[in-house]
Design a protein around this motif. Structure first.
Motif: not given
Length: 461
Positions: A105-106, A256-262, A388-394
């Motif tokens: 994806f990235p 990145n903060a938004a991606t974490l929550l998403l 993408t990592i932020m999405r994974t951690v979220g």
């Protein structure tokens, strides 16, 4: 080229979701325990989290097409190894190799940034973003029939074939970009430190659901210490794996903060939805659907993403990425609020899942477009990899939090009660409201956006 990139992204997202409905089958066939089979998901998650920014950085330095082909070939090789597995260690080895596919994806976003004209770029990024939801739904839908008609081996043979086809098409059709004469290198120590602290962090989050809070806190503390050491090294080296100064720009902090929550909300819904659909209605919640039927009920999520994909470009041209993020997060929050109070009826569940697909699809496309537009071209791969990592951690936080919330209110048989689903959907609705709030924060101008005009090839303008 965009169609080819979507094909590669489909192979990755299908493989990501195919294994989830098959965990029970894998536990029996591999002769392992529930804790052992959970590593089929955990090992893949850890590997993808570590390899995604590393391969993204390699693409920035040595050519994005080359890195994309390598990631797809590794994905195919790992899937083939898992397809041949008759024991848990071989299965896990294959899953670790498959983690290289996380860079698809990235790298796709970076290649679009380098090669697609600016007037079409938002639609192209939205199309690739939509594949995450659509491929996930297809994987969940196909898992049941594949297990029923063939065997668990084909859950991996089919994505392996798709990945090889996508790799060949990428090598032939996609132009090379990002390759720089005399490019820098990636330090082995930086990669080792990054891999260690990130793995410890994800293990700490996963450990929260096992009832070992002391161990979880210990792992989190070790992760924090190593992250500080790694960060100091990255700030001092001339060839950082991740340019932390770039990541600290206001707009990237917001995305990145938004991606974490998403990610938290999306992965939680992927867990809550199937559990609700399969739970025995005799417990007072659920519909008692077989696993083969669950995928059909998740199709509205993919349909919702398809509906909003053509609208992303219009948002960018009229009201901007923040408007798209706010609208998408609010739609998803409304969907979770709807599911919190009206999940007893199948039609209402389908409507809620459709709205969730609309909102998540729009919001994820918005943060992807903003991330790509906010960084210099020679850092697009690694910075989108971090996103993408932020999405994974979220997602890891979301699935563990969902499990904890469902465990708070159970029936006499140990199944989640109806009130547990109400609580869980409401909590994740609040998380998406917080995501919408990020979109309302005052925007700050970024002088470094001059990179987007000064160094992008002419075709991109």
């Amino acid at each position: 080229m965009v169609a080819v990139l979507c094909a590669g992204a489909t192979a990755y997202s299908v493989l990501q979701s195919l294994a989830v409905p098959a965990l029970g089958t894998l536990q029996r066939e591999l002769h392992t325990t529930a804790g052992g089979v959970s590593w089929v998901l955990t090992s893949y998650l850890l590997s993808a989290s570590v390899l995604t920014p590393v391969i993204g950085r390699l693409g920035d330095l040595h050519g994005k097409r080359r890195a994309m082909v390598g990631a797809l070939v590794a994905l195919a090789a790992g899937a083939a190894l898992s397809a041949l597995a008759h024991s848990l260690p071989v299965m896990l080895a294959g899953r670790l190799v498959q983690g290289a596919g996380g860079a698809v994806f990235p790298l796709a976003f970076a290649m679009i940034r380098d090669n697609v004209p600016s007037e079409s770029r938002a639609r192209a990024i939205a199309a690739v973003s939509a594949v995450l939801s659509i491929g996930g739904a297809l994987g969940t839908l196909a898992a049941g029939p594949i297990l029923h008609l063939l065997s668990y081996h084909w859950l991996f043979w089919i994505p392996a074939g798709l990945s090889l086809v996508a790799a060949g098409l990428t090598a032939v059709i996609a132009p090379e970009s990002g390759r720089k004469p005399g490019a820098g290198r990636i330090g082995a120590l930086s990669v080792l430190l990054f891999a260690t602290w990130l793995a410890l962090l994800l293990l700490a989050i996963t450990d929260l659901s096992t009832g070992h809070p002391v161990r979880s806190v210990t792992l989190a503390g070790a992760a924090a210490l190593l992250a500080v050491i790694w960060g100091r090294r990255e700030l001092r080296t001339t060839d950082p794996l991740v340019d932390l100064r770039t990541l600290w720009r206001p707009e990237l902090r917001a995305t990145n903060a938004a991606t974490l929550l998403l990610g938290l909300g999306m992965f939680a819904a992927w867990m809550l939805g199937p559990l609700l659909l399969q739970q025995d209605p005799a417990t007072g919640a659920g519909f008692g659907l077989p696993a083969t039927a669950v995928g059909f009920y998740l199709l509205p999520t993919a349909a919702g993403t398809l509906v909003v994909t053509p609208l992303v470009g219009r948002f960018r041209d009229t009201s901007g990425w923040r408007s798209a993020l706010f609208t998408g997060a609010m739609i998803t929050a409304v969907a979770y609020g709807w599911l919190a109070f009206f999940h007893q009826d199948r039609v209402n569940v389908l409507l809620g899942l459709f709205l969730e697909g609309c909102g998540i699809g729009l919001a994820f496309a918005a943060v992807a477009i903003r991330t790509v537009g906010e960084v210099p071209p020679d850092q697009t791969g690694v910075v989108t990899g971090v996103n993408t990592i932020m999405r994974t951690v979220g997602g890891t936080l979301g699935t563990n939090l969902a499990g904890a919330l469902l465990a708070t209110v159970t029936t006499t048989g140990g199944e989640p009660a109806d009130a547990a689903y109400t609580i869980a959907f409401a909590v994740f609705g609040l998380a998406l409201l917080a995501c919408a709030g990020i979109a309302l924060l005052p925007a700050r101008s970024n002088p470094d956006l001059r990179y987007a005009r000064s160094t992008v090839p002419a075709v991109a303008d």
